[in-house]
Scaffold this active site. Structure first.
Site, mmCIF file in Angstrom:
data_model
loop_
_atom_site.group_PDB
_atom_site.id
_atom_site.type_symbol
_atom_site.label_atom_id
_atom_site.label_comp_id
_atom_site.label_asym_id
_atom_site.label_seq_id
_atom_site.Cartn_x
_atom_site.Cartn_y
_atom_site.Cartn_z
ATOM 1 N N LYS A 79 0.681 -1.107 0.077
ATOM 2 C CA LYS A 79 0.015 -0.074 -0.056
ATOM 3 C C LYS A 79 0.839 1.266 -0.140
ATOM 4 O O LYS A 79 1.889 1.222 0.713
ATOM 5 C CB LYS A 79 -0.948 -0.002 1.129
ATOM 6 N N SER A 159 -9.913 2.419 2.776
ATOM 7 C CA SER A 159 -9.041 3.135 1.840
ATOM 8 C C SER A 159 -7.854 2.228 1.115
ATOM 9 O O SER A 159 -7.360 2.614 0.215
ATOM 10 C CB SER A 159 -8.237 4.102 2.738
ATOM 11 N N SER A 183 -10.481 0.449 7.136
ATOM 12 C CA SER A 183 -9.675 0.404 5.764
ATOM 13 C C SER A 183 -9.260 -0.759 5.134
ATOM 14 O O SER A 183 -8.615 -0.984 4.125
ATOM 15 C CB SER A 183 -8.585 1.565 5.803
#
Length: 494
Positions: A79, A159, A183
């Site tokens: 990420k 997210s 998330s």
């Protein structure tokens, strides 16, 4: 061997060790998959193929000698929240669009120490602020799943949308993610993958771009519960560079996968039965309860009375911490600096207004407001008191249960550009209704894919555990996984 990209992390690691294929072959298979799919899915914002091939060659040399770490030669996605030395890290924000760290986050360093291979950096909501991956400076991620009979692009959740989409579409064996209010678990539920947020402090936050420091926690998104246990094992460690890092040993999480849940008490909170929740979500929850009962677990009704205050509490505390954390992005030391400034004040104001997206600006303004003189006690201090009550609800619940079972999300994946949610930020915030409580209380929570809705989209169940009791969460998650027998994959359209 065909379809190397379809392997689970566990099978890939085992196959590498038994020399069924090489890390170079595995890495090239994923590189080919990314080159083919990424233009459609936009899961990766930065690819590191040369680095990946070099790491794979080094892993193959170790494996040839019978050496190597627990992830030796396994290609992963990272990420874009994790700083990676020499590789651009932007948190998918325009204000960091050219930032190349000179240091490595502790979590990613742990992965490289264990022999993992980095395929690239994964898309996400800007500064992890969002539930649909539409706030990214680099554009939204597309969910590889489609509704039955529709070609509409769906959100992979946020997210960590890039992480979830990449894992679901077989663009990496597994991925790192992060969870501030859901998330990891919400994108996992939207994409038919497994996501776990460990206890706050299990994973170091050093080198992770901060959103809300008392809530942020690293974790993995993977194809199976066993894969989650393997990857989380490598991600966790005590770290002197993070003052909130816990000085506790990391258990062998994989040893809990497959463990019997007979005799465990499963708490079912009355407050999670919300008005207006789709019947399919409620039915899946009941099915999950039945599966665990059949496995020998005892079902216990519990109460978490302050649950209804969790979302407003979260959306005061998280923006408050964000407004403080994001004050460092001022156009002076690193990141975007405006070229339109007439003076020092202009540098600050224009750099921030040009660099930050709408959702980040919204949360900075909310956070600055609740921390301002005259409102600090009325909002922020009150929210901290409510947070304490929410944590106490869980402490009281543990007297009568060992883990808690809830839905992971209030719906399946929705369309990108959903006008109702775009026009009303609160409608988007409601996606976190089942997940924020665990962040506020610092507890471990896992989303496990458990079924499909009437449109053929994945739905997840959430398992919440006691502080530092990820082991029981893995045991219950694996029991649900086995009972559900979830093996659906998105039809390849990209």
């Amino acid at each position: 061997m065909s379809n190397l990209t379809h392997l689970t992390l566990k099978d890939a690691v085992d196959g590498l060790k038994s020399k069924q294929f090489s890390s170079a072959e595995l890495t090239d298979a994923f590189i080919g998959a990314i080159e083919s799919a990424n233009p459609a899915l936009n899961a990766y914002v930065e690819t590191t193929f040369d680095k990946a091939r070099a790491q794979a060659a080094a892993s193959d040399a170790k494996l040839a000698k019978g050496e190597g770490g627990r992830l030796e030669g396994a290609p992963l996605g990272i990420k874009d929240l994790y700083c990676t030395a020499g590789v651009r890290t932007t948190a998918c924000s325009g204000i960091l669009s050219n930032f190349v760290p000179t240091y490595e986050s502790t979590v990613t360093q742990n992965l490289w120490d264990d022999g993992a291979v980095m395929l690239g950096k994964l898309n996400m909501d800007e500064f992890a602020m969002g539930s649909s991956n539409e706030t990214s400076h680099w554009g939204p991620v597309t969910n590889p799943w489609k509704s039955r009979g529709s070609n509409a692009a769906l959100t992979p959740g946020g997210s960590s949308g890039g992480s979830a989409s990449a894992v679901a579409a077989d663009l990496c064996l597994a991925a790192t993610a992060s969870d501030t209010g859901g998330s990891i678990r919400q994108p996992a539920a939207f994409t038919g993958t497994v996501g776990i947020k460990p206890t706050y402090g299990r994973c170091s936050r050093y080198g992770m771009v901060a959103f809300a420091s008392s809530l942020d926690q690293a974790g993995p998104i993977t194809k199976t519960v066993a894969d989650s246990a393997i990857l989380l094992q490598s991600m966790c460690s005590h770290d002197a560079k993070d003052s909130t890092s816990l000085t506790v040993p990391v258990p062998d999480f994989a040893s809990f996968v497959g463990k019997s849940v007979k005799g465990l008490r499963i708490g079912i909170p009355d407050e999670y039965r919300l008005d207006g929740i789709p019947a399919e979500i409620d039915a899946l929850w009941e099915q999950g309860i039945a599966w665990l009962k059949d496995a020998g677990a005892e079902i216990v009704r519990i109460s978490l009375p302050h649950t209804k205050y969790a979302l407003p509490c979260y959306y005061i505390i998280a923006p408050a911490e964000a407004s403080s954390n994001l004050a460092r992005y001022d156009g002076m030391r690193y990141g975007h600096r405006t070229d339109k400034a007439q003076g020092l004040t202009d540098v600050y104001e224009l750099s921030r207004s040009e660099g930050f997206g709408k959702e980040v600006k919204r949360r900075i303004m909310i956070g600055t407001y609740v921390l301002s003189a005259g409102f600090y006690d009325a909002y922020y201090v009150k929210a901290l008191k409510v947070r304490r009550r929410i944590a106490e609800d869980f402490i009281n619940a543990w007297n009568s249960c060992d883990v808690i079972l809830t839905p992971a999300t209030p719906s399946a994946a929705f369309e990108l550009g959903d006008q109702a949610k775009a026009a009303d930020p609160v409608a988007m915030y409601l996606n976190d209704v089942f997940t924020v409580t665990t962040n506020l209380a610092g507890l471990p929570g896992m989303s496990v894919p458990a079924g499909l809705d009437s449109q053929g989209l994945p739905l997840g169940l959430q398992v919440i555990g006691k502080t530092l009791d990820e082991g029981t969460v893995f045991a219950v998650g694996a029991a649900l996984e086995q009972a559900a027998g979830f093996s659906a994959k998105p039809s390849k359209w990209w």
